[in-house]
Write a protein that holds these residues in place. Structure first.
Motif, PDB file in Angstrom:
ATOM      1  N   GLY A 204      46.694  43.733  43.700  1.00  0.00           N
ATOM      2  CA  GLY A 204      47.839  43.011  43.176  1.00  0.00           C
ATOM      3  C   GLY A 204      47.713  41.538  43.517  1.00  0.00           C
ATOM      4  N   ILE A 205      48.773  40.808  43.310  1.00  0.00           N
ATOM      5  CA  ILE A 205      48.774  39.374  43.637  1.00  0.00           C
ATOM      6  C   ILE A 205      48.657  39.222  45.150  1.00  0.00           C
ATOM      7  CG2 ILE A 205      50.143  37.255  43.558  1.00  0.00           C
ATOM      8  CD1 ILE A 205      51.261  38.285  40.912  1.00  0.00           C
ATOM      9  N   GLY A 206      47.740  38.384  45.570  1.00  0.00           N
ATOM     10  CA  GLY A 206      47.494  38.182  46.992  1.00  0.00           C
ATOM     11  C   GLY A 206      46.396  39.067  47.550  1.00  0.00           C
ATOM     12  N   SER A 207      45.772  39.877  46.695  1.00  0.00           N
ATOM     13  CA  SER A 207      44.692  40.762  47.141  1.00  0.00           C
ATOM     14  C   SER A 207      43.341  40.069  47.037  1.00  0.00           C
ATOM     15  CB  SER A 207      44.642  42.028  46.275  1.00  0.00           C
ATOM     16  OG  SER A 207      45.794  42.800  46.432  1.00  0.00           O
ATOM     17  N   ARG A 208      42.533  40.268  48.067  1.00  0.00           N
ATOM     18  CA  ARG A 208      41.136  39.831  48.035  1.00  0.00           C
ATOM     19  C   ARG A 208      40.323  41.061  47.624  1.00  0.00           C
ATOM     20  NH1 ARG A 208      39.187  37.769  53.470  1.00  0.00           N
ATOM     21  NH2 ARG A 208      40.457  35.994  52.917  1.00  0.00           N
ATOM     22  N   VAL A 209      39.532  40.907  46.576  1.00  0.00           N
ATOM     23  CA  VAL A 209      38.827  42.047  45.993  1.00  0.00           C
ATOM     24  C   VAL A 209      37.329  41.782  45.995  1.00  0.00           C
ATOM     25  CG1 VAL A 209      38.592  43.494  43.933  1.00  0.00           C
ATOM     26  CG2 VAL A 209      40.798  42.417  44.447  1.00  0.00           C
TER      27      VAL A 209
ATOM     28  N   ARG B  53      33.342  38.429  44.875  1.00  0.00           N
ATOM     29  CA  ARG B  53      34.597  38.504  45.618  1.00  0.00           C
ATOM     30  C   ARG B  53      35.542  37.475  45.026  1.00  0.00           C
ATOM     31  NH1 ARG B  53      35.750  39.473  51.667  1.00  0.00           N
ATOM     32  NH2 ARG B  53      33.819  40.614  51.373  1.00  0.00           N
ATOM     33  N   LEU B  54      36.807  37.866  44.891  1.00  0.00           N
ATOM     34  CA  LEU B  54      37.826  36.944  44.397  1.00  0.00           C
ATOM     35  C   LEU B  54      39.174  37.312  44.978  1.00  0.00           C
ATOM     36  CD1 LEU B  54      39.628  38.601  42.127  1.00  0.00           C
ATOM     37  CD2 LEU B  54      37.662  38.136  40.709  1.00  0.00           C
ATOM     38  N   THR B  55      40.106  36.387  44.848  1.00  0.00           N
ATOM     39  CA  THR B  55      41.483  36.623  45.255  1.00  0.00           C
ATOM     40  C   THR B  55      42.365  36.390  44.043  1.00  0.00           C
ATOM     41  OG1 THR B  55      41.030  35.907  47.520  1.00  0.00           O
ATOM     42  CG2 THR B  55      43.332  35.892  46.817  1.00  0.00           C
ATOM     43  N   ILE B  56      43.322  37.288  43.836  1.00  0.00           N
ATOM     44  CA  ILE B  56      44.238  37.189  42.702  1.00  0.00           C
ATOM     45  C   ILE B  56      45.491  36.458  43.156  1.00  0.00           C
ATOM     46  CG2 ILE B  56      45.597  38.485  41.024  1.00  0.00           C
ATOM     47  CD1 ILE B  56      43.433  40.688  41.237  1.00  0.00           C
TER      48      ILE B  56
ATOM     49  N   PRO C  42      39.113  29.088  39.873  1.00  0.00           N
ATOM     50  CA  PRO C  42      37.945  29.969  39.866  1.00  0.00           C
ATOM     51  C   PRO C  42      36.764  29.445  40.679  1.00  0.00           C
ATOM     52  CG  PRO C  42      38.880  29.833  37.676  1.00  0.00           C
ATOM     53  CD  PRO C  42      39.596  28.804  38.520  1.00  0.00           C
ATOM     54  N   ALA C  43      36.597  28.132  40.747  1.00  0.00           N
ATOM     55  CA  ALA C  43      35.490  27.567  41.523  1.00  0.00           C
ATOM     56  C   ALA C  43      35.639  27.885  43.012  1.00  0.00           C
ATOM     57  CB  ALA C  43      35.412  26.058  41.313  1.00  0.00           C
ATOM     58  N   LEU C  44      36.878  28.108  43.459  1.00  0.00           N
ATOM     59  CA  LEU C  44      37.134  28.450  44.862  1.00  0.00           C
ATOM     60  C   LEU C  44      37.351  29.948  45.061  1.00  0.00           C
ATOM     61  CD1 LEU C  44      39.510  25.512  45.854  1.00  0.00           C
ATOM     62  CD2 LEU C  44      37.045  25.732  46.275  1.00  0.00           C
ATOM     63  N   GLY C  45      37.146  30.736  44.001  1.00  0.00           N
ATOM     64  CA  GLY C  45      37.251  32.187  44.128  1.00  0.00           C
ATOM     65  C   GLY C  45      38.648  32.737  43.958  1.00  0.00           C
ATOM     66  N   THR C  46      39.552  31.976  43.354  1.00  0.00           N
ATOM     67  CA  THR C  46      40.896  32.484  43.085  1.00  0.00           C
ATOM     68  C   THR C  46      41.124  32.482  41.577  1.00  0.00           C
ATOM     69  OG1 THR C  46      41.865  30.278  43.340  1.00  0.00           O
ATOM     70  CG2 THR C  46      41.846  31.690  45.290  1.00  0.00           C
TER      71      THR C  46
END
Length: 158
Positions: A86-91, A101-104, A112-116
């Motif tokens: 969900g929102i706030g999850s690191r996947v 790896r990304l965070t929503i 996106p360049a910072l992984g979010t």
């Protein structure tokens, strides 16, 4: 005098200034996203107060209206407690044999360049609600994404 010889003012040829568009749908954010919106509002307010030129002030006030609206309509979301995405999850996930790896997060805090990425991005929408070990459909392919791990991102909760 003929219309052909009339000097028109420069203002007649300017593009109209429209408000910055507010995205449709809920304004879901992480606690960090709410803090960042508040900081941006304060920064722009200071810039408006310091602006000398009327044109610069108008542009800043336009941005201020956008961010003030986004701040006042923000709905803070906590990451799901059940281990789903969900929102706030690191996947951490595998797509096309590549691990990523990304965070929503909310739309205004996505980078996106910072992984979010924003919760409404196609990749995030495909993963929402999934849990570690699941395979989800993406871009018309069954089992395109394998969810490797899900955890709350502590940076988004600050």
């Amino acid at each position: 005098m003929s219309v052909a010889f009339r000097r028109e003012s420069d203002d007649e040829h300017k593009e109209p200034e429209y408000e910055l568009p507010i995205p449709v749908g809920p304004n879901l954010v992480t606690p960090r996203g709410l803090r960042l919106l508040g900081e941006e509002v304060a920064r722009i307010e200071a810039d408006v107060a310091a602006a000398d030129e009327e044109e610069a002030r108008k542009k800043l006030q336009r941005r201020l209206r956008y961010f003030d609206t986004r701040h006042s309509t923000a709905e803070v979301q906590a990451p799901p407690a059940d281990g789903s995405i969900g929102i706030g999850s690191r996947v951490q996930y595998r797509l096309n044999e590549t691990e990523n790896r990304l965070t929503i997060v909310g739309g205004d805090e996505a980078d996106p360049a910072l992984g979010t990425i924003a919760f409404f991005a196609p990749l995030a929408r495909a993963m929402m609600g999934a849990e570690a070990g699941e395979r989800v459909e993406y871009q018309g392919r069954e089992d395109a994404i394998t969810i490797l791990s899900v955890e709350p991102d502590p940076e988004t909760q600050a």
